[in-house]
Design an enzyme around this catalytic site. Structure first.
Site, PDB file in Angstrom:
ATOM      1  N   ARG A 109       0.893  -1.178   0.000  1.00 42.32           N
ATOM      2  CA  ARG A 109       0.000   0.000   0.000  1.00 42.32           C
ATOM      3  C   ARG A 109       0.913   1.205   0.000  1.00 42.32           C
ATOM      4  O   ARG A 109       1.625   1.461   0.985  1.00 42.32           O
ATOM      5  CB  ARG A 109      -0.923  -0.018   1.218  1.00 42.32           C
ATOM      6  CG  ARG A 109      -1.681   1.276   1.363  1.00 42.32           C
ATOM      7  CD  ARG A 109      -2.909   1.165   2.218  1.00 42.32           C
ATOM      8  NE  ARG A 109      -3.986   0.514   1.491  1.00 42.32           N
ATOM      9  CZ  ARG A 109      -5.258   0.525   1.853  1.00 42.32           C
ATOM     10  NH1 ARG A 109      -5.633   1.145   2.954  1.00 42.32           N
ATOM     11  NH2 ARG A 109      -6.186  -0.078   1.137  1.00 42.32           N
ATOM     12  N   HIS A 136      -6.691   1.367  -7.132  1.00 45.12           N
ATOM     13  CA  HIS A 136      -6.973   0.398  -6.063  1.00 45.12           C
ATOM     14  C   HIS A 136      -7.569  -0.843  -6.749  1.00 45.12           C
ATOM     15  O   HIS A 136      -8.748  -1.169  -6.555  1.00 45.12           O
ATOM     16  CB  HIS A 136      -7.943   1.021  -5.061  1.00 45.12           C
ATOM     17  CG  HIS A 136      -8.023   0.306  -3.751  1.00 45.12           C
ATOM     18  ND1 HIS A 136      -7.291  -0.831  -3.453  1.00 45.12           N
ATOM     19  CD2 HIS A 136      -8.774   0.554  -2.627  1.00 45.12           C
ATOM     20  CE1 HIS A 136      -7.566  -1.221  -2.230  1.00 45.12           C
ATOM     21  NE2 HIS A 136      -8.462  -0.411  -1.714  1.00 45.12           N
ATOM     22  N   GLN A 139      -9.618  -3.646  -4.933  1.00 44.73           N
ATOM     23  CA  GLN A 139     -10.955  -3.209  -4.533  1.00 44.73           C
ATOM     24  C   GLN A 139     -11.956  -3.393  -5.671  1.00 44.73           C
ATOM     25  O   GLN A 139     -13.086  -3.839  -5.456  1.00 44.73           O
ATOM     26  CB  GLN A 139     -10.901  -1.730  -4.116  1.00 44.73           C
ATOM     27  CG  GLN A 139     -12.236  -1.185  -3.666  1.00 44.73           C
ATOM     28  CD  GLN A 139     -12.680  -1.792  -2.345  1.00 44.73           C
ATOM     29  OE1 GLN A 139     -11.935  -1.780  -1.379  1.00 44.73           O
ATOM     30  NE2 GLN A 139     -13.892  -2.323  -2.286  1.00 44.73           N
ATOM     31  N   ASP A 227     -17.164   7.101  -2.792  1.00 46.05           N
ATOM     32  CA  ASP A 227     -16.019   6.877  -1.905  1.00 46.05           C
ATOM     33  C   ASP A 227     -15.847   8.151  -1.082  1.00 46.05           C
ATOM     34  O   ASP A 227     -16.456   9.196  -1.378  1.00 46.05           O
ATOM     35  CB  ASP A 227     -14.769   6.573  -2.748  1.00 46.05           C
ATOM     36  CG  ASP A 227     -13.557   6.187  -1.905  1.00 46.05           C
ATOM     37  OD1 ASP A 227     -13.726   5.880  -0.704  1.00 46.05           O
ATOM     38  OD2 ASP A 227     -12.432   6.198  -2.446  1.00 46.05           O
ATOM     39  N   CYS A 266     -16.321   1.381  -0.949  1.00 48.75           N
ATOM     40  CA  CYS A 266     -15.180   0.533  -0.572  1.00 48.75           C
ATOM     41  C   CYS A 266     -14.898   0.575   0.925  1.00 48.75           C
ATOM     42  O   CYS A 266     -14.257  -0.327   1.450  1.00 48.75           O
ATOM     43  CB  CYS A 266     -13.948   0.927  -1.363  1.00 48.75           C
ATOM     44  SG  CYS A 266     -13.315   2.575  -0.970  1.00 48.75           S
ATOM     45  N   ARG A 294     -13.468  -8.809  -0.569  1.00 48.36           N
ATOM     46  CA  ARG A 294     -12.032  -8.497  -0.665  1.00 48.36           C
ATOM     47  C   ARG A 294     -11.220  -9.788  -0.476  1.00 48.36           C
ATOM     48  O   ARG A 294     -10.209  -9.994  -1.143  1.00 48.36           O
ATOM     49  CB  ARG A 294     -11.634  -7.456   0.397  1.00 48.36           C
ATOM     50  CG  ARG A 294     -12.207  -6.063   0.173  1.00 48.36           C
ATOM     51  CD  ARG A 294     -11.653  -5.390  -1.074  1.00 48.36           C
ATOM     52  NE  ARG A 294     -10.208  -5.297  -1.057  1.00 48.36           N
ATOM     53  CZ  ARG A 294      -9.499  -4.356  -0.427  1.00 48.36           C
ATOM     54  NH1 ARG A 294     -10.123  -3.395   0.212  1.00 48.36           N
ATOM     55  NH2 ARG A 294      -8.172  -4.351  -0.488  1.00 48.36           N
TER      56      ARG A 294
END
Ligand code: CP
Ligand code: NVA
Length: 310
Positions: A109, A136, A139, A227, A266, A294
């Site tokens: 990350r 991402h 995701q 988001d 998410c 996930r």
């Protein structure tokens, strides 16, 4: 053979993304009702170790990758970047070479996407993007799995993205031409999605459009996604809240979508900002399936990286 990196979704073959999604669904269905720590029958990551490096906070990515590797029969080593020599300035290139001698895959990350690219360039093992400022992808695989569980193949479906044209939005733009869904993005001009991503989608005949009007994007959509308005690393908090206020997903906006349209996020969410409580906690919301997925999505991403899928 070059390692199979999962850094930029758009660099994958569409058939690989499809294979990952199909494997995730089958793998999830094959273990319904099992204890979460029980490995899958085929243990595709047996004797393999995943390193996870975090430069930013995480709940879902950290726990789901760990759970995923256990279910695949493998193991993990987790570290915050600040605790590594990386945090004291050791070059990413050297970190990549060292970790390649110790583990079978590396999930990062990252604050800066180019750092992930440098790591992948110098690693002999697969590198996975666990979120960067530019994407991402893990995701989005979970999100598409969630949509397909409810609505069938995403090809021909309409997905509306409302709010900040951010890293998560970017990965949706990457996926749209690969899987043939229509993506409509509503954002204020100042938080518009990346123009290079949009141009790449257009080159690939992707049906991706942008507007400043959330109702135009949501009208007749099969899924509505938003988001946080302030992503990790964003410093213009107040400006963002002001500019994005007209983009809250509330019941009125959801009313413009198809009957039975899904709501996705998410997470982490900020109720009362990007989404109204009644929507995120309402009957159209599939956020808990999305969060669980996930694990299932990443198991198949890992299996693909290890050459066991696609
Ligand atoms: N959605 C997501 O990536 O959550 P975390 O930041 O908790 O990992
Ligand atoms: N856009 C958000 C996603 C968090 C999972 C961020 O980058 O902070």
């Amino acid at each position: 053979m070059a390692p199979r990196h999962f850094v930029d979704l758009w660099k994958l073959e569409a058939s690989d993304l499809r294979a990952i999604l199909d494997d995730a669904r089958a793998r999830k269905n094959a273990r319904l009702g099992w204890p979460k720590g029980q490995p899958d029958a085929d243990r595709p990551a047996e004797h393999r170790t995943l390193a996870m490096i975090f430069e930013k906070h995480s709940t879902r990515t950290r726990f789901s990758f760990d759970a995923a590797m256990r279910q695949l029969g493998g193991d993990v080593i987790i570290s915050n970047a600040q605790d590594m020599q990386l945090g004291r300035g050791e070059p990413i290139e050297d970190t990549a070479r060292v970790l390649s001698r110790m583990v079978d895959a590396i999930m990062v990350r990252a604050n800066v996407h180019e750092d992930l690219e440098r790591l992948a360039l110098n690693a002999d093992v697969p590198v996975i993007n666990g979120l960067s400022d530019r994407g991402h992808p893990c995701q989005i695989v979970a999100d598409l799995l969630t949509i397909e569980e409810r609505l069938g193949n995403v090809k021909g479906k309409t997905i509306a993205w409302v709010g900040d044209g951010n890293n998560v939005c970017a990965s949706f733009i990457h996926a749209a031409p690969m899987l043939g869904f229509e993506l409509r993005i509503a954002s204020p001009a100042v938080y518009h999605p990346d123009l290079v991503d949009l141009a790449r989608a257009a080159e690939r005949q992707g049906r991706v459009s942008t507007t400043h009007d959330p109702r135009e994007a949501v009208r007749g959509a099969d899924a509505v996604i938003t988001d946080t308005w302030v992503s990790m690393g964003d410093t213009d908090h107040d400006e963002r809240l002001d500019a994005l206020e007209p983009y809250q997903v509330d019941d009125k906006l959801m009313g413009e979508a198809n009957a039975g349209a899904l709501f996705l996020h998410c997470l982490p969410a900020h109720r009362g900002e990007e989404v109204a409580d009644s929507v995120i906690d309402g009957p159209q919301s599939v956020i808990w399936d999305e969060a669980e997925n996930r694990i299932h999505a990443q198991k198949s991403i890992l299996a693909w990286c290890f050459g066991k899928v696609g």
